[in-house]
Each structure stands twice: as structure tokens, then as C-alpha cells.
Scaffold this motif. Structure first.
Motif, mmCIF file in Angstrom:
data_model
loop_
_atom_site.group_PDB
_atom_site.id
_atom_site.type_symbol
_atom_site.label_atom_id
_atom_site.label_comp_id
_atom_site.label_asym_id
_atom_site.label_seq_id
_atom_site.Cartn_x
_atom_site.Cartn_y
_atom_site.Cartn_z
ATOM 1 N N UNK A 1 -19.616 -104.173 8.869
ATOM 2 C CA UNK A 1 -19.141 -102.868 9.349
ATOM 3 C C UNK A 1 -17.644 -102.714 9.091
ATOM 4 N N UNK A 2 -16.860 -103.759 9.400
ATOM 5 C CA UNK A 2 -15.407 -103.669 9.190
ATOM 6 C C UNK A 2 -15.073 -103.652 7.699
ATOM 7 N N UNK A 3 -15.824 -104.441 6.902
ATOM 8 C CA UNK A 3 -15.580 -104.509 5.459
ATOM 9 C C UNK A 3 -15.862 -103.191 4.756
ATOM 10 N N UNK A 4 -16.710 -102.369 5.374
ATOM 11 C CA UNK A 4 -17.087 -101.095 4.747
ATOM 12 C C UNK A 4 -15.915 -100.122 4.709
ATOM 13 N N UNK A 5 -14.843 -100.423 5.439
ATOM 14 C CA UNK A 5 -13.698 -99.505 5.474
ATOM 15 C C UNK A 5 -12.746 -99.700 4.302
ATOM 16 N N UNK A 6 -12.951 -100.757 3.545
ATOM 17 C CA UNK A 6 -12.048 -101.004 2.419
ATOM 18 C C UNK A 6 -12.208 -99.926 1.362
ATOM 19 N N UNK A 7 -11.107 -99.233 1.082
ATOM 20 C CA UNK A 7 -11.108 -98.267 -0.017
ATOM 21 C C UNK A 7 -11.820 -96.955 0.259
ATOM 22 N N UNK A 8 -12.217 -96.679 1.525
ATOM 23 C CA UNK A 8 -12.876 -95.392 1.781
ATOM 24 C C UNK A 8 -11.831 -94.309 2.035
ATOM 25 N N UNK A 9 -12.229 -93.060 1.816
ATOM 26 C CA UNK A 9 -11.308 -91.923 1.943
ATOM 27 C C UNK A 9 -11.311 -91.323 3.345
ATOM 28 N N UNK A 10 -12.476 -91.354 3.992
ATOM 29 C CA UNK A 10 -12.633 -90.680 5.288
ATOM 30 C C UNK A 10 -13.536 -91.541 6.163
ATOM 31 N N UNK A 11 -13.342 -91.455 7.475
ATOM 32 C CA UNK A 11 -14.227 -92.137 8.416
ATOM 33 C C UNK A 11 -14.977 -91.131 9.270
ATOM 34 N N UNK A 12 -16.247 -91.416 9.521
ATOM 35 C CA UNK A 12 -17.033 -90.625 10.472
ATOM 36 C C UNK A 12 -17.285 -91.512 11.671
ATOM 37 N N UNK A 13 -16.780 -91.118 12.833
ATOM 38 C CA UNK A 13 -17.096 -91.843 14.057
ATOM 39 C C UNK A 13 -18.276 -91.131 14.706
ATOM 40 N N UNK A 14 -19.424 -91.812 14.739
ATOM 41 C CA UNK A 14 -20.629 -91.204 15.304
ATOM 42 C C UNK A 14 -20.804 -91.708 16.734
ATOM 43 N N UNK A 15 -20.928 -90.766 17.672
ATOM 44 C CA UNK A 15 -21.178 -91.118 19.069
ATOM 45 C C UNK A 15 -22.379 -90.316 19.560
ATOM 46 N N UNK A 16 -22.833 -90.658 20.752
ATOM 47 C CA UNK A 16 -23.975 -89.956 21.338
ATOM 48 C C UNK A 16 -23.463 -88.947 22.359
ATOM 49 N N UNK A 17 -23.972 -87.732 22.304
ATOM 50 C CA UNK A 17 -23.539 -86.691 23.239
ATOM 51 C C UNK A 17 -23.690 -87.172 24.680
ATOM 52 N N UNK A 18 -22.619 -87.036 25.454
ATOM 53 C CA UNK A 18 -22.676 -87.389 26.863
ATOM 54 C C UNK A 18 -22.395 -88.845 27.175
#
Length: 298
Positions: free
Chosen positions: A83-100
Motif C-alpha cells: 500500500x505504501x509502495x503504491x505511492x511512488x511516482x503517482x500524481x494524485x491520491x484518493x483517500x476512500x472512507x466510509x460515510x459516517x
């Protein structure tokens, strides 16, 4: 002569705690099933690319395992690294959470994205499941206070609500660039890998709370015979007692796992599939780094 619109293309990391709907969102944006889904945490164990192609651009989604605060076993540590390694070289991050819901693991995921120094969009998933619709606005105010997001998107990935605005905002943040993949490509993973994942999805869906985490799938054979795919899948468990559970009474459960997996494969690969499944025991594989490596966990 009309001016051509610029084409945007880039990669987007989909990050969040386990079971918030990251894979469902990835599949909804791609328009095809590239990431397996069940209502159990830890369904996604590998980093996987989902390729979503639109006339205005291409979004390369990096679907990641959920981030865990407690890393009890080697498997959890490997998944956190992915999960942390997937951030290398990406342009944008999507933080997905659950409503409430916002807890410590959501805070951890936010910090990981914030420290990556990229624009972050907040995706509030499962809004269709909120009993009190009036609670959404106060919740959004609460989670965005003191945290910076490029934009906020309440969505239902399962019902595909709210995705158009999300895609528009994502494309606007991606660099102007030609597509990285052909328009008919939907993932960077091989059919062999996807076949193993589809069998594992059925294990996650059909077995009790504990057992899915003690199982993994290895594709031993994958051959093309005209329009027929011949696939041999080994389901690995950690103890003899678990083997009996997977096989079921007179082999009924294993038959059902095989039948449902085969249907999903035929749908995804557009070919007839002949699938054979076996169950074997390798003690303690999920807490053994060497075994994890052998089974393809990065």
C-alpha cells in the motif's frame, strides 16, 4: 478547425483502511472487474493497476490493500508495504472512507497520503447506506476540518453514483500526456494472476470469518486450447482441518467454489474455461516471508 482538447493521463493511488470499497470503486471506474471484491477486510492483497480510459484522458488507478494499524503477521506487513509502495511516482491520491465513520486507520491513511506531497481527493463511499441522510453534511465538515483536500466526493461505488464529478476532478489534476495503455486494456495483470484472484474471491465469500485469511491460491496450469482455457488452481491452507472445511461435505463446497470461479473467469476472459481445483496444506504460510514470496506476494 476546432481545437482538440488536451489529453490528460496519470496515475492515482486508491488508499484507505480495509473494507471501505477501494476495489469496488476501481472496478466501477474501469467499467470491468479487475479487482476482486468481498465484504471481508483484506480481500485485496496485491497492488494492481486498473485502467480507466475516457475521451478526455486516461486514469491509471493503483488499487491497494487496506492499511492496517496492527501488523500481526508477515502477511499484514507485506500488504502495508504494498500500500505504501503504491505511492511512488503517482500524481494524485484518493483517500476512500466510509460515510459516517472515521477512525485511527483512516487517520493513518490520510497521513500516508499527506506525507506523499500529492493532491488528495476525499472519496466518501457507501452514502447509500447512511440511515440518516441529514448526518452527511456534519460528517463531511467534521472530517475535512484541519485536513486539506483538493475536492470532496460523496459517492456510492456500488451504485455508481457520484462518479462523473469524481472523474472530472481527477482528470483535471492529472498532467497533460498521451495515454499509457491501449484503450482496450483494463489492467496490467495477466489472465493467470486474475484467475487466481477470482478463485480467492470465492473463498473469501463462501468461507467463515477466520478461514479466508489462512487461504491463498496458486495457478499451477494455464494453457490456451483454441477458445478453451485450461486452468489448474491449488488452494493452499495452513492446517489439515482447514482443508476439510474448504472441500466441504462430499466435496460440495469445493465444487461450488470451482463453479462460481469458472463463471467469473468466462465472463472476464470471454472464453470457455475448464477449471480444476485442489486443496493442499502448507503450515504457517501467511506468517512466513519466504512462502509469501513463493506465492507471489511482493
Amino acid at each position: 478547425m476546432s481545437e482538440q482538447m488536451p489529453h490528460h493521463c496519470g496515475s492515482v493511488a486508491v488508499i484507505g483502511r480495509p473494507n471501505v470499497g477501494k476495489s469496488t470503486l476501481t472496478n466501477a471506474l474501469v467499467g470491468a472487474k479487475v479487482s476482486i471484491v468481498s465484504n471481508r477486510p483484506q480481500t485485496t492483497r496485491h497492488r494492481l493497476l486498473g485502467i480507466a480510459t475516457y475521451p478526455e484522458g486516461q486514469i491509471v488507478l493503483v488499487d491497494t490493500p487496506g492499511l492496517h494499524k496492527v501488523q500481526k503477521r508477515a502477511m499484514n506487513r507485506v500488504m502495508n508495504r504494498a500500500a505504501r509502495g503504491s505511492l511512488e511516482g503517482v500524481d494524485v491520491g484518493l483517500l476512500v472512507i466510509e460515510a459516517g465513520r472515521w477512525d485511527e486507520e483512516d487517520s493513518l491513511a490520510f497521513k500516508v497520503l499527506r506525507d506523499a506531497g500529492i493532491p488528495v481527493l476525499l472519496v466518501v463511499n457507501k452514502i447509500d447506506r447512511l440511515k440518516e441522510k441529514a448526518a452527511l453534511l456534519p460528517f463531511l465538515q467534521q472530517v475535512t476540518e484541519g485536513r486539506e483536500f483538493a475536492s470532496v466526493h460523496p459517492i456510492s461505488a456500488q451504485k455508481r453514483n457520484g462518479l462523473e464529478a469524481l472523474v472530472r476532478d481527477l482528470l483535471a489534476l492529472l498532467p497533460e500526456a498521451p495515454p499509457m495503455f491501449g484503450e482496450d486494456e483494463i489492467t496490467d495483470r495477466s489472465q493467470r494472476f486474475l484467475a487466481g484472484e477470482l478463485v480467492r474471491e470465492q473463498l473469501m465469500r463462501q468461507l467463515g470469518e477466520e478461514l479466508p485469511y489462512a487461504t491463498t491460491v496458486e495457478i499451477e496450469r494455464f494453457t490456451e486450447d483454441g477458445n478453451l482455457l485450461r486452468i489448474g488452481a491449488v488452494i493452499w491452507v495452513e492446517r489439515e482441518g482447514q482443508k476439510a472445511i474448504v472441500i466441504g461435505k462430499a466435496g460440495t463446497r469445493l465444487k461450488e467454489i470451482g463453479a462460481k470461479s469458472r463463471l467469473q473467469m468466462e465472463r472476464l476472459f470471454g472464453a470457455k474455461v475448464f477449471l480444476e481445483t485442489w486443496v493442499r496444506v502448507r503450515e504457517g504460510w501467511s506468517d512466513d516471508e519466504a512462502a509469501l514470496k513463493a506465492f507471489g506476494y511482493e
